[in-house]
Design an enzyme around this catalytic site. Structure first.
Site, PDB file in Angstrom:
ATOM      1  N   GLN A 261      45.934  66.844   4.624  1.00  0.00           N
ATOM      2  CA  GLN A 261      44.728  66.460   5.477  1.00  0.00           C
ATOM      3  C   GLN A 261      43.721  67.631   5.311  1.00  0.00           C
ATOM      4  O   GLN A 261      44.079  68.712   5.802  1.00  0.00           O
ATOM      5  CB  GLN A 261      45.071  65.963   6.876  1.00  0.00           C
ATOM      6  CG  GLN A 261      43.785  65.390   7.611  1.00  0.00           C
ATOM      7  CD  GLN A 261      44.092  65.293   8.720  1.00  0.00           C
ATOM      8  OE1 GLN A 261      44.104  66.000   9.720  1.00  0.00           O
ATOM      9  NE2 GLN A 261      44.334  63.956   8.947  1.00  0.00           N
TER      10      GLN A 261
ATOM     11  N   TYR B 182      34.874  66.228  14.197  1.00  0.00           N
ATOM     12  CA  TYR B 182      35.073  67.540  13.361  1.00  0.00           C
ATOM     13  C   TYR B 182      33.865  67.437  12.185  1.00  0.00           C
ATOM     14  O   TYR B 182      32.885  66.427  12.517  1.00  0.00           O
ATOM     15  CB  TYR B 182      36.509  67.791  12.561  1.00  0.00           C
ATOM     16  CG  TYR B 182      37.793  67.655  13.440  1.00  0.00           C
ATOM     17  CD1 TYR B 182      37.691  68.520  14.617  1.00  0.00           C
ATOM     18  CD2 TYR B 182      38.661  67.061  13.072  1.00  0.00           C
ATOM     19  CE1 TYR B 182      38.536  68.636  15.202  1.00  0.00           C
ATOM     20  CE2 TYR B 182      39.600  67.223  13.846  1.00  0.00           C
ATOM     21  CZ  TYR B 182      39.702  68.072  14.911  1.00  0.00           C
ATOM     22  OH  TYR B 182      40.927  68.193  15.613  1.00  0.00           O
TER      23      TYR B 182
ATOM     24  N   ARG C 275      39.665  59.719   6.455  1.00  0.00           N
ATOM     25  CA  ARG C 275      40.149  59.266   7.818  1.00  0.00           C
ATOM     26  C   ARG C 275      38.479  59.517   8.450  1.00  0.00           C
ATOM     27  O   ARG C 275      37.852  60.311   8.599  1.00  0.00           O
ATOM     28  CB  ARG C 275      40.960  60.359   8.547  1.00  0.00           C
ATOM     29  CG  ARG C 275      41.227  59.883   9.891  1.00  0.00           C
ATOM     30  CD  ARG C 275      42.307  60.563  10.328  1.00  0.00           C
ATOM     31  NE  ARG C 275      43.023  59.994  11.808  1.00  0.00           N
ATOM     32  CZ  ARG C 275      44.135  60.444  12.095  1.00  0.00           C
ATOM     33  NH1 ARG C 275      45.032  61.338  11.528  1.00  0.00           N
ATOM     34  NH2 ARG C 275      44.639  60.014  13.224  1.00  0.00           N
TER      35      ARG C 275
END
Length: 228
Positions: free
Chosen positions: A102, A173, A221
């Site tokens: 990730q 983020y 994601r």
């Protein structure tokens, strides 16, 4: 009810033995130089041995200047991460399990003390919902560099035998900050319309695909709801 759960599945060109995936969750077991430790490998090996078809690791750093969120993250921006990642991939693959890293940049979800005194960056000068601190908008040059850093990091993962990457564009983020009109007030080609706000994410995907080829899996994601 779940008759397909233990049947083969595919992510792009990657075949998984079943459709059970361990999603990313923090473990912070790399050393302070961002290298894979035996403890890190053992943590994920236990899940692979348990029978999952794929594992997505905790978030890894793609940028060592403004992209640091904690001191125990794998540093995907350094070539010396490759050897440890290869050991991790080899151990996971023993159990016919696929491995995905990730990739993440925190944007404004970090603090200057973790960035060597540097100011956190984001799409605009909007602070996050946790830390009330100044935030600097990224320049176009920084954005273009970041695209290359994601692509170069993915290529290092491929060199190590990792099956693919997950691009973290959720949970407020940096990439989420570019997508979200709450955080993104830019007036250039990376702000305004939905197409422009998605541009950075699309450029990262394109750069990874160019450097890693069509056989390398790319996951993204996304947050479906911001609750703002």
């Amino acid at each position: 009810m779940y008759q397909n759960l233990f049947s083969e599945g595919k992510i792009g060109a990657i075949t998984l033995k079943n459709r059970v995936i361990m999603t990313a969750a923090g473990c912070e077991m790399s050393d302070e130089d961002g290298r894979i430790t035996e403890e890190y490998i053992a943590y994920y090996e236990a899940r692979a041995k348990g029978g999952v078809g794929g594992i997505i690791t905790e978030l890894v750093q793609v940028n060592g200047e403004t992209g640091v969120m904690n001191s125990h993250q794998v540093k995907l921006w350094k070539d010396d991460c490759i050897e440890g990642l290869r050991r991790l991939a080899d151990r996971i693959h023993q159990y016919d399990c696929r491995l995905f890293l990730q990739m993440q940049h925190p944007g404004n979800v970090t603090t200057p003390d973790k960035l060597g005194g540097r100011e956190p960056v984001s799409a605009s000068d909007v602070s996050n919902l946790i830390f009330s601190q100044p935030v600097r908008p990224m320049t176009r040059e920084e954005i273009h560099t970041l695209v290359e850093q994601f692509g170069d990091g993915a290529y290092r993962a491929k060199q190590a035998g990792v099956d693919g990457v997950e691009i973290h564009a959720a949970h407020f983020y940096l990439l989420h900050q570019f997508i979200s009109p709450y955080f993104n007030h830019r007036t250039d080609e990376y702000g305004g319309s939905r197409e422009n706000r998605m541009r950075l994410l699309k450029e990262i995907i394109q750069d990874i695909r160019q450097k890693c080829g069509n056989e390398f899996a790319i996951l993204v994601r996304l947050s479906v709801e911001e609750f703002l």
